[in-house]
Write a protein that holds these residues in place. Sequence first.
Motif, mmCIF file in Angstrom:
data_model
loop_
_atom_site.group_PDB
_atom_site.id
_atom_site.type_symbol
_atom_site.label_atom_id
_atom_site.label_comp_id
_atom_site.label_asym_id
_atom_site.label_seq_id
_atom_site.Cartn_x
_atom_site.Cartn_y
_atom_site.Cartn_z
ATOM 1 N N ASN A 9 -42.521 39.320 29.668
ATOM 2 C CA ASN A 9 -42.303 40.017 31.095
ATOM 3 C C ASN A 9 -43.447 39.370 32.214
ATOM 4 N N SER A 10 -44.087 38.310 31.753
ATOM 5 C CA SER A 10 -45.096 37.746 32.759
ATOM 6 C C SER A 10 -44.796 36.164 32.826
ATOM 7 N N PHE A 11 -45.086 35.801 33.923
ATOM 8 C CA PHE A 11 -44.739 34.371 34.214
ATOM 9 C C PHE A 11 -45.568 33.993 35.049
ATOM 10 N N ILE A 17 -46.534 36.831 37.772
ATOM 11 C CA ILE A 17 -45.884 38.037 37.965
ATOM 12 C C ILE A 17 -45.752 38.643 36.701
ATOM 13 N N SER A 18 -45.772 40.156 36.548
ATOM 14 C CA SER A 18 -45.117 40.773 35.402
ATOM 15 C C SER A 18 -44.151 41.985 36.058
ATOM 16 N N THR A 19 -43.021 41.709 35.429
ATOM 17 C CA THR A 19 -41.940 42.645 35.837
ATOM 18 C C THR A 19 -41.943 43.904 34.940
ATOM 19 N N VAL A 30 -42.393 45.179 40.004
ATOM 20 C CA VAL A 30 -43.307 43.645 39.620
ATOM 21 C C VAL A 30 -44.798 44.060 39.961
ATOM 22 N N GLU A 135 -33.307 43.737 36.640
ATOM 23 C CA GLU A 135 -34.665 43.351 36.161
ATOM 24 C C GLU A 135 -35.053 42.105 37.103
ATOM 25 N N THR A 136 -34.023 41.741 37.909
ATOM 26 C CA THR A 136 -34.234 40.559 38.772
ATOM 27 C C THR A 136 -34.900 41.160 40.117
ATOM 28 N N ARG A 139 -38.351 39.706 40.438
ATOM 29 C CA ARG A 139 -38.584 38.654 40.586
ATOM 30 C C ARG A 139 -38.313 38.114 42.129
ATOM 31 N N ALA A 142 -41.209 39.066 44.163
ATOM 32 C CA ALA A 142 -42.332 38.355 43.989
ATOM 33 C C ALA A 142 -42.011 36.862 44.896
ATOM 34 N N GLY A 143 -40.779 36.554 44.656
ATOM 35 C CA GLY A 143 -40.365 35.683 45.524
ATOM 36 C C GLY A 143 -40.386 35.541 46.972
#
Length: 155
Positions: A9-11, A17-19, A30, A135-136, A139, A142-143
């Motif tokens: 869940n983290s990238f 980011i962690s969703t 996020v 869930e997006t 993301r 964060a984007g």
Amino acid sequence: LTIKMGMGNSFGRIFRISTWGESHGGGVGVTVDGVPPRLTLTREDIQYELDRRRPGQSRIVTPRNEPDSCEILSGVVDDITMGTPIGILVRNTDQRSQDYDTMAVSYRPSHADATYDAKYGIRAVAGGGRSSARETIGRVAAGAIAKKMLKGDAG
């Protein structure tokens, strides 16, 4: 007892980011870490991008009609980033868990339910949980922040 690792869940490393959250829970969101201080960031910057992915805008997406209104919970004061993790929440307002009662005995076509169950040994019948398109949201939010950073708005 077999222990299966959960999905990631983290990238990221420098910009991380962690969703979190589920489609039929209280909300999704996020946590964004690695944002420099003194970046101008408004709720509207994030909301603009969320409005572009909002459900119910065409016949090929979910008919759920949710405003996907974001709340900045931390890391921003008076529209200026503090250099600390930024928490963003979008509350779920149109979840109808009872619509998924028949899914308890079968998987939804063209959804990740079967794959998620096979990989992790558990599934969220109502709405797919973490395998939901909601869930997006994290993301996309964060984007929106990354987009601001790339424009060179950081002091």
